[in-house]
Design a protein around this motif. Structure first.
Motif, PDB file in Angstrom:
ATOM      1  N   THR A   1       4.345  -0.754  -8.303  1.00 51.02           N
ATOM      2  CA  THR A   1       4.643   0.056  -7.116  1.00 51.02           C
ATOM      3  C   THR A   1       4.062  -0.605  -5.869  1.00 51.02           C
ATOM      4  O   THR A   1       4.724  -0.722  -4.840  1.00 51.02           O
ATOM      5  CB  THR A   1       4.033   1.460  -7.270  1.00 51.02           C
ATOM      6  N   LEU A   2       2.809  -1.029  -6.003  1.00 47.71           N
ATOM      7  CA  LEU A   2       2.144  -1.683  -4.868  1.00 47.71           C
ATOM      8  C   LEU A   2       2.924  -2.911  -4.423  1.00 47.71           C
ATOM      9  O   LEU A   2       3.205  -3.091  -3.236  1.00 47.71           O
ATOM     10  CB  LEU A   2       0.710  -2.069  -5.292  1.00 47.71           C
ATOM     11  N   ASP A   3       3.306  -3.749  -5.391  1.00 45.84           N
ATOM     12  CA  ASP A   3       4.037  -4.972  -5.036  1.00 45.84           C
ATOM     13  C   ASP A   3       5.387  -4.664  -4.399  1.00 45.84           C
ATOM     14  O   ASP A   3       5.769  -5.271  -3.401  1.00 45.84           O
ATOM     15  CB  ASP A   3       4.241  -5.848  -6.285  1.00 45.84           C
ATOM     16  N   THR A   4       6.099  -3.733  -4.984  1.00 45.11           N
ATOM     17  CA  THR A   4       7.421  -3.379  -4.448  1.00 45.11           C
ATOM     18  C   THR A   4       7.302  -2.844  -3.029  1.00 45.11           C
ATOM     19  O   THR A   4       8.051  -3.242  -2.132  1.00 45.11           O
ATOM     20  CB  THR A   4       8.087  -2.311  -5.343  1.00 45.11           C
ATOM     21  N   LEU A   5       6.345  -1.948  -2.835  1.00 40.83           N
ATOM     22  CA  LEU A   5       6.155  -1.345  -1.518  1.00 40.83           C
ATOM     23  C   LEU A   5       5.737  -2.407  -0.490  1.00 40.83           C
ATOM     24  O   LEU A   5       6.228  -2.428   0.638  1.00 40.83           O
ATOM     25  CB  LEU A   5       5.095  -0.242  -1.608  1.00 40.83           C
ATOM     26  N   ALA A   6       4.828  -3.289  -0.928  1.00 41.94           N
ATOM     27  CA  ALA A   6       4.363  -4.348  -0.017  1.00 41.94           C
ATOM     28  C   ALA A   6       5.524  -5.266   0.367  1.00 41.94           C
ATOM     29  O   ALA A   6       5.666  -5.668   1.536  1.00 41.94           O
ATOM     30  CB  ALA A   6       3.239  -5.149  -0.656  1.00 41.94           C
ATOM     31  N   GLU A   7       6.367  -5.579  -0.612  1.00 38.80           N
ATOM     32  CA  GLU A   7       7.507  -6.457  -0.308  1.00 38.80           C
ATOM     33  C   GLU A   7       8.495  -5.777   0.632  1.00 38.80           C
ATOM     34  O   GLU A   7       9.082  -6.419   1.510  1.00 38.80           O
ATOM     35  CB  GLU A   7       8.203  -6.900  -1.598  1.00 38.80           C
ATOM     36  N   THR A   8       8.696  -4.482   0.438  1.00 38.13           N
ATOM     37  CA  THR A   8       9.581  -3.741   1.347  1.00 38.13           C
ATOM     38  C   THR A   8       8.990  -3.720   2.756  1.00 38.13           C
ATOM     39  O   THR A   8       9.709  -3.873   3.755  1.00 38.13           O
ATOM     40  CB  THR A   8       9.786  -2.293   0.844  1.00 38.13           C
ATOM     41  N   LEU A   9       7.662  -3.557   2.833  1.00 36.25           N
ATOM     42  CA  LEU A   9       6.996  -3.557   4.135  1.00 36.25           C
ATOM     43  C   LEU A   9       7.167  -4.911   4.832  1.00 36.25           C
ATOM     44  O   LEU A   9       7.457  -4.972   6.035  1.00 36.25           O
ATOM     45  CB  LEU A   9       5.505  -3.238   3.947  1.00 36.25           C
ATOM     46  N   VAL A  10       7.015  -5.990   4.063  1.00 37.76           N
ATOM     47  CA  VAL A  10       7.177  -7.340   4.611  1.00 37.76           C
ATOM     48  C   VAL A  10       8.617  -7.543   5.106  1.00 37.76           C
ATOM     49  O   VAL A  10       8.845  -8.028   6.218  1.00 37.76           O
ATOM     50  CB  VAL A  10       6.812  -8.404   3.549  1.00 37.76           C
ATOM     51  N   ALA A  11       9.587  -7.142   4.297  1.00 39.79           N
ATOM     52  CA  ALA A  11      10.998  -7.313   4.676  1.00 39.79           C
ATOM     53  C   ALA A  11      11.320  -6.480   5.912  1.00 39.79           C
ATOM     54  O   ALA A  11      12.039  -6.936   6.815  1.00 39.79           O
ATOM     55  CB  ALA A  11      11.907  -6.917   3.516  1.00 39.79           C
ATOM     56  N   THR A  12      10.779  -5.273   5.967  1.00 36.91           N
ATOM     57  CA  THR A  12      11.009  -4.405   7.130  1.00 36.91           C
ATOM     58  C   THR A  12      10.421  -5.042   8.390  1.00 36.91           C
ATOM     59  O   THR A  12      11.069  -5.095   9.443  1.00 36.91           O
ATOM     60  CB  THR A  12      10.360  -3.026   6.889  1.00 36.91           C
TER      61      THR A  12
END
Lengths: 229, 229, 229, 229
Positions: B6-17
């Motif tokens: 979850t942490l990785d997915t959320l962090a990657e979404t934050l980076v992409a955003t």
């Protein structure tokens, strides 16, 4: 560290930076030129070749010049404005120098040209400039008259750098922006920050006919935060 | 669900955003900062590291902080404005907070600063804001004075959120937009919707010299749809 | 031809078209909706699902509805404005309908709203509209008042289509553009052509305060090339 | 050199150039057309097919025509304006001709149409035009009235080229820009340079209501650097 590896890495970063600036419309056609310091003693500067299309900038269009602007590695003529880059590298101890031609910086260099400079003040984005820690900062961007005599241009730029020791960039009238930084990353950040501030200022000028934001004060001696000019 | 996943997915979404916002020119240089709630009990917030270039934001520049803003996972200093993010997360029960610096939001925060806020009214795009079901909606965007005292800023933002319980975003004067949402997707939608409305309003201002669309009324108490201020 | 293959191909083209329009900033957030005719007898229309982010539009967010707007294939609610799409498909025998929210079309729909329409005249780009063979063409873009009653909106749009049988698009006031074409390619071309003409007209309006190009004449009965309104 | 290889390479460069111009918004919809000389004796010109979407331009939409504009290789109708391309190729000994429709060139061709041309002067970006070695250059861009009679248009363009032997481009009123170069690279550079200068001039016009930059002088006989008109 392997020096050739450093050279290649730095050259590739310079190419990527230049192409990115073209993509944003800040170095259309063959306009703009970009440099980065490879070594300081002796001074070796990577710089884009003269007259190349910045949207198609390639690794082999990046030359290495010495402190006199003579080509040490690579073939072709370095940018005509190499002497300006060298002046900035020496006087500001900069690790990279970027020169862009954007619509907004060109427009403002004309609109504010007679005033000798442009005041950017009171905006949070100013904190993107190295060493600036508050929006309550007055950044004076000196405007230097344009010329095709590059020795003359370099001398004028050198004098502006001395007169405005805290300036993070300067405009050549009808020509474009010079900014710099410790390294390419910082110089690129300075381009983005200054171009943003120019666009805000330019759009306010278009909307209101005035060159300053509502709360901007007239700088003492028109010299901004660094005193007289 | 695997929490690290979850942490990785959320962090990657934050980076992409964040990179997407930089691409649109809404977070140039190191401006802007972005956060997303990982867990609520205890509160763990992902937030971008202070001073990083948003065009080159990477996974390891995303930190996890606790309810006091202390780093729990990752290294480096979280954004100076972490305390503002935490205030919004608590008061709005937001799952994500995005802070952008666009040309139009900066320009309008200055032009409408003395009025204490900006009224967006009568446009279909307003329906992109959570819970708004008609274009016949008056969205008051409060404008808060800028400061480098982040505790002070967070308190001012907190008061504005209480005074305008239905606001979907707020402007810091000369600084930028804060908006939020249930999750990153909704927060990103709010950025796009508000930036669109700012650009329409800003261009009408440039064309007509007036800050309101032709049919816009003066809000009672200048407080828009949520009453007094 | 394999019908499922046709459905998939058409849906993928619709998705690519929608993402492209978001990329240009013409369908930010969840704004805009897009449709394409799969079969005419019986009528089967592909249309984007209600409330989806157009920058992340996916294949499974494209539904198939019948002539009454009921979902035949796919899950979820079709766009609220499906009834408007169906009206245009029937009255114009269109194969595709695109609805965008751009800054310039929103701004002009307000600025020209009281006039009931916008005249685009004398520009070569007009030849990008189907059947137009000369720049010496007067395109009247009717402006219809916005409403959240979609049956009402569809009826108003239907009346405008009848009153202006040669119009290639229409504006909903404060809301956006509807345009259409024989197929998705033509509809997309009409979006690009009309958005270009809106931007030229909007920038001239900002520069001169007038809504018409220097050589534009007042249309007889304000009805453009298709007579009365 | 293998001639088919040359043809393929040149056609692919033409396709990439055209798509790039569409991407920048300078050839939206089916607007614009592009050509490049394959051989001079006999004259063989690659040119985009009539009516194709420039954002989806493909290799097979590039035709080869002879000196009379007849298709020699490929199928379909060449651009209606082929005769204008041929005129420019002959009179300027150009290796490539690009025709774009941008918002700013359209707007300026209307605003300066009655003056018969537009003066671009005093800006460094002018040095991106072939043979121009100083910013202290006056580039007169002739404006030719638009028509749907392409033989007439070609004759008018031919006369403008003779009257302004040093011009690097010309505008068709309400229509777009024609520019050219030794090869596609130079022609593309000229598009970028002229579009940049148009945008600066157009934005200054929007801000000040005047079509000339502050320091621009009235050209003798309104003919710019190449004398009478």
């Amino acid at each position: 560290m392997d020096k050739d590896l450093t050279l290649d890495t730095l050259a590739e970063t310079l190419v990527a930076t230049g192409r990115g600036l073209h993509e944003r419309g800040w170095a259309l056609g063959t306009s703009g030129n970009f440099s980065a310091v490879l070594t300081r003693n002796p001074l070796r500067l990577l710089i884009s070749r003269s007259g190349v299309d910045k949207g198609e900038l390639t690794r082999d269009q990046v030359l290495v010049v010495d402190e006199a602007g003579e080509v040490v590695i690579g073939s072709g003529k370095p940018s005509d404005e190499t002497v300006v880059h060298l002046t900035i590298v020496r006087q500001r101890e900069a690790g990279a120098v970027l020169h862009t031609h954007s619509v907004w910086n060109t427009l403002l260099s004309e609109a504010a040209g007679d005033a000798g400079g442009l005041l950017l003040e009171g905006l949070e984005m100013l904190k993107g400039l190295s060493g600036v820690t508050t929006h309550d900062h007055a950044e004076w961007v000196p405007i230097v008259e344009n010329t095709q005599d590059y020795g003359h241009m370099a001398a004028d730029v050198g004098r502006a750098l001395i007169a405005h020791p805290r300036a993070h960039g300067l405009l050549l009238r009808g020509h474009g922006l010079y900014t710099w930084g410790r390294d390419l990353r910082e110089a690129k950040r300075h381009v983005e920050v200054l171009e943003f501030l120019f666009e805000v200022t330019g759009r306010l000028y278009a909307a209101t006919g005035r060159l300053r934001a509502p709360r901007q004060s007239v700088p003492a001696g028109a010299g901004g935060d660094d005193g007289g000019r």
